[in-house]
Design a protein around this motif. Structure first.
Motif, PDB file in Angstrom:
ATOM      1  N   VAL A  65     -11.806  -6.396 -28.263  1.00 50.06           N
ATOM      2  CA  VAL A  65     -12.041  -7.713 -28.855  1.00 50.06           C
ATOM      3  C   VAL A  65     -13.411  -8.218 -28.424  1.00 50.06           C
ATOM      4  O   VAL A  65     -13.756  -8.181 -27.241  1.00 50.06           O
ATOM      5  CB  VAL A  65     -10.950  -8.707 -28.408  1.00 50.06           C
ATOM      6  N   ASP A  66     -14.195  -8.695 -29.399  1.00 47.63           N
ATOM      7  CA  ASP A  66     -15.511  -9.280 -29.144  1.00 47.63           C
ATOM      8  C   ASP A  66     -15.309 -10.715 -28.665  1.00 47.63           C
ATOM      9  O   ASP A  66     -14.932 -11.590 -29.433  1.00 47.63           O
ATOM     10  CB  ASP A  66     -16.342  -9.251 -30.421  1.00 47.63           C
ATOM     11  N   VAL A  67     -15.571 -10.957 -27.379  1.00 48.45           N
ATOM     12  CA  VAL A  67     -15.348 -12.267 -26.779  1.00 48.45           C
ATOM     13  C   VAL A  67     -16.231 -13.332 -27.433  1.00 48.45           C
ATOM     14  O   VAL A  67     -15.826 -14.494 -27.576  1.00 48.45           O
ATOM     15  CB  VAL A  67     -15.594 -12.200 -25.255  1.00 48.45           C
ATOM     16  N   ASN A  68     -17.421 -12.956 -27.860  1.00 48.59           N
ATOM     17  CA  ASN A  68     -18.334 -13.918 -28.485  1.00 48.59           C
ATOM     18  C   ASN A  68     -17.818 -14.438 -29.825  1.00 48.59           C
ATOM     19  O   ASN A  68     -18.367 -15.398 -30.363  1.00 48.59           O
ATOM     20  CB  ASN A  68     -19.720 -13.297 -28.677  1.00 48.59           C
ATOM     21  N   SER A  69     -16.768 -13.818 -30.367  1.00 43.60           N
ATOM     22  CA  SER A  69     -16.227 -14.260 -31.646  1.00 43.60           C
ATOM     23  C   SER A  69     -15.104 -15.291 -31.482  1.00 43.60           C
ATOM     24  O   SER A  69     -14.431 -15.625 -32.445  1.00 43.60           O
ATOM     25  CB  SER A  69     -15.720 -13.060 -32.450  1.00 43.60           C
ATOM     26  N   VAL A  70     -14.908 -15.807 -30.256  1.00 46.84           N
ATOM     27  CA  VAL A  70     -13.847 -16.791 -30.026  1.00 46.84           C
ATOM     28  C   VAL A  70     -14.073 -18.007 -30.921  1.00 46.84           C
ATOM     29  O   VAL A  70     -15.206 -18.453 -31.131  1.00 46.84           O
ATOM     30  CB  VAL A  70     -13.767 -17.198 -28.535  1.00 46.84           C
ATOM     31  N   ASN A  71     -12.970 -18.527 -31.465  1.00 38.17           N
ATOM     32  CA  ASN A  71     -13.070 -19.650 -32.395  1.00 38.17           C
ATOM     33  C   ASN A  71     -11.868 -20.564 -32.215  1.00 38.17           C
ATOM     34  O   ASN A  71     -10.733 -20.175 -32.491  1.00 38.17           O
ATOM     35  CB  ASN A  71     -13.138 -19.133 -33.833  1.00 38.17           C
ATOM     36  N   THR A  72     -12.128 -21.788 -31.751  1.00 32.49           N
ATOM     37  CA  THR A  72     -11.068 -22.790 -31.604  1.00 32.49           C
ATOM     38  C   THR A  72     -11.322 -23.988 -32.523  1.00 32.49           C
ATOM     39  O   THR A  72     -10.762 -25.061 -32.329  1.00 32.49           O
ATOM     40  CB  THR A  72     -10.973 -23.284 -30.149  1.00 32.49           C
ATOM     41  N   ASP A  73     -12.223 -23.806 -33.492  1.00 37.73           N
ATOM     42  CA  ASP A  73     -12.606 -24.858 -34.430  1.00 37.73           C
ATOM     43  C   ASP A  73     -13.321 -26.021 -33.737  1.00 37.73           C
ATOM     44  O   ASP A  73     -13.277 -27.160 -34.215  1.00 37.73           O
ATOM     45  CB  ASP A  73     -11.399 -25.373 -35.226  1.00 37.73           C
ATOM     46  N   ASP A  74     -13.970 -25.723 -32.607  1.00 39.69           N
ATOM     47  CA  ASP A  74     -14.765 -26.731 -31.904  1.00 39.69           C
ATOM     48  C   ASP A  74     -15.904 -25.992 -31.203  1.00 39.69           C
ATOM     49  O   ASP A  74     -15.676 -25.263 -30.240  1.00 39.69           O
ATOM     50  CB  ASP A  74     -13.894 -27.477 -30.891  1.00 39.69           C
ATOM     51  N   GLU A  75     -17.136 -26.174 -31.695  1.00 32.15           N
ATOM     52  CA  GLU A  75     -18.279 -25.417 -31.166  1.00 32.15           C
ATOM     53  C   GLU A  75     -18.509 -25.656 -29.678  1.00 32.15           C
ATOM     54  O   GLU A  75     -18.827 -24.726 -28.929  1.00 32.15           O
ATOM     55  CB  GLU A  75     -19.548 -25.753 -31.947  1.00 32.15           C
ATOM     56  N   LYS A  76     -18.364 -26.884 -29.241  1.00 29.72           N
ATOM     57  CA  LYS A  76     -18.575 -27.191 -27.821  1.00 29.72           C
ATOM     58  C   LYS A  76     -17.554 -26.463 -26.951  1.00 29.72           C
ATOM     59  O   LYS A  76     -17.905 -25.870 -25.928  1.00 29.72           O
ATOM     60  CB  LYS A  76     -18.494 -28.703 -27.601  1.00 29.72           C
TER      61      LYS A  76
ATOM     62  N   ASP B 197     -15.842 -23.785 -27.809  1.00 32.02           N
ATOM     63  CA  ASP B 197     -16.103 -22.343 -27.908  1.00 32.02           C
ATOM     64  C   ASP B 197     -17.239 -21.939 -26.966  1.00 32.02           C
ATOM     65  O   ASP B 197     -17.172 -20.894 -26.314  1.00 32.02           O
ATOM     66  CB  ASP B 197     -16.448 -21.952 -29.346  1.00 32.02           C
ATOM     67  N   GLY B 198     -18.274 -22.768 -26.891  1.00 28.16           N
ATOM     68  CA  GLY B 198     -19.378 -22.494 -25.973  1.00 28.16           C
ATOM     69  C   GLY B 198     -18.920 -22.487 -24.532  1.00 28.16           C
ATOM     70  O   GLY B 198     -19.354 -21.652 -23.729  1.00 28.16           O
ATOM     71  N   HIS B 199     -18.029 -23.425 -24.182  1.00 26.45           N
ATOM     72  CA  HIS B 199     -17.497 -23.464 -22.819  1.00 26.45           C
ATOM     73  C   HIS B 199     -16.667 -22.215 -22.528  1.00 26.45           C
ATOM     74  O   HIS B 199     -16.758 -21.635 -21.438  1.00 26.45           O
ATOM     75  CB  HIS B 199     -16.659 -24.732 -22.615  1.00 26.45           C
ATOM     76  N   LEU B 200     -15.866 -21.775 -23.503  1.00 28.32           N
ATOM     77  CA  LEU B 200     -15.060 -20.567 -23.307  1.00 28.32           C
ATOM     78  C   LEU B 200     -15.933 -19.328 -23.105  1.00 28.32           C
ATOM     79  O   LEU B 200     -15.558 -18.409 -22.371  1.00 28.32           O
ATOM     80  CB  LEU B 200     -14.124 -20.352 -24.501  1.00 28.32           C
ATOM     81  N   LYS B 201     -17.097 -19.292 -23.734  1.00 28.48           N
ATOM     82  CA  LYS B 201     -18.009 -18.147 -23.585  1.00 28.48           C
ATOM     83  C   LYS B 201     -18.779 -18.194 -22.266  1.00 28.48           C
ATOM     84  O   LYS B 201     -19.361 -17.191 -21.859  1.00 28.48           O
ATOM     85  CB  LYS B 201     -19.004 -18.114 -24.745  1.00 28.48           C
ATOM     86  N   SER B 202     -18.794 -19.338 -21.606  1.00 22.41           N
ATOM     87  CA  SER B 202     -19.579 -19.514 -20.379  1.00 22.41           C
ATOM     88  C   SER B 202     -18.911 -18.832 -19.186  1.00 22.41           C
ATOM     89  O   SER B 202     -17.782 -18.333 -19.277  1.00 22.41           O
ATOM     90  CB  SER B 202     -19.750 -21.008 -20.082  1.00 22.41           C
TER      91      SER B 202
END
Length: 194
Positions: A71-82, A84-89
Motif C-alpha cells: 500500500v502506498d502510504v502517500n495515497s492516504v485519503n480521509t477527505d481532509d487535506e490537513k 491527510d498531511g498530518h497522517l503522512k508526517s
C-alpha cells in the motif's frame, strides 16, 4: 497390485507439478479502508487510493494461497487535506521515510463454508508484526471478457501504537483524540493471469 503401483508412480510427477495460478489485484474493484474512533464519540474513516497485490495458489479453494499486498502510504485519503498531511508526517506514517506498508501471508486456512482466516506479517513504518484477518470468500466467476476473478473481504483490528504510530492528545475528560485501535477492511478482487 503391480498395476496400481504403476499408476501411482505414473501420476506422482503430476502432483509435483500441479498448476500454480497467479492472480493480480484489480485496483479498480478493490479497496483498502480504515476507521478509528475520534474524541471517544464518533469515528473517522479513510482509505488508501494506491495499492497492489498478488495471490498465488494451485488449489481451487485457495487454501494454499500466498498473498502479498503493498500500500502506498502517500495515497492516504480521509477527505481532509490537513488531516491527510498530518497522517503522512512523522507523527504517524512518516511517509517520506516509509512510503509503503506491506502484508505477506504465512497461512490462509478455511474455517467453514466461505469463511477463512488469513495470517501473515504486516509491516508499517518499518515495524513488522503478526496480523490475523477474518476473511469472507465471495466466490469466483468468469467475467464477460473471459477473465477468471475471485473476490474476498478481509477485516482486522490493529493497535497503531504497535507500529510506532504514537501521536496522541487527550480530551478534557482524559479520553484520546484518536483511539489507538484501528479497524481495517480490505475488499479485494483478484484477476487470474493468462
Amino acid at each position: 497390485m503391480k498395476k496400481l503401483l504403476f499408476t501411482l508412480l505414473a501420476l506422482a510427477p503430476l502432483a509435483l507439478f500441479a498448476q500454480t495460478n497467479t492472480w493480480k489485484l484489480d485496483g479498480t474493484h478493490s479497496a483498502v479502508k480504515f476507521d478509528v474512533t475520534h474524541l471517544v464519540i464518533s469515528s473517522v474513516e479513510g482509505r488508501f487510493n494506491k495499492f497492489d497485490g498478488t495471490l498465488i495458489s494451485a488449489k481451487p479453494d485457495f487454501t494454499d494461497a500466498q498473498i502479498a499486498v503493498s500500500v502506498d502510504v502517500n495515497s492516504v485519503n480521509t477527505d481532509d487535506e490537513k488531516r491527510d498531511g498530518h497522517l503522512k508526517s512523522a507523527d504517524f506514517f512518516d511517509a517520506a521515510k516509509y512510503p509503503s506498508m506491506t502484508f505477506k501471508s504465512t497461512s490462509f486456512k478455511k474455517v467453514s463454508g466461505n469463511k477463512y482466516v488469513l495470517e501473515g506479517d504486516l509491516t508499517i513504518k518499518g515495524v513488522t508484526k503478526k496480523a490475523k484477518f477474518d476473511v469472507t470468500y465471495g466466490g469466483s466467476v468468469k467475467d464477460p471478457w473471459g477473465n477468471n476473478r475471485a473476490g474476498f473481504k478481509a477485516t482486522t483490528t490493529i493497535n497503531r501504537f504497535d507500529y510506532d504510530l504514537k501521536w496522541s492528545a487527550a480530551t478534557e475528560t482524559g479520553g484520546m483524540v484518536v483511539d489507538k485501535i484501528v479497524n481495517v477492511t480490505l475488499t479485494l478482487e483478484f484477476v487470474q493471469g493468462k
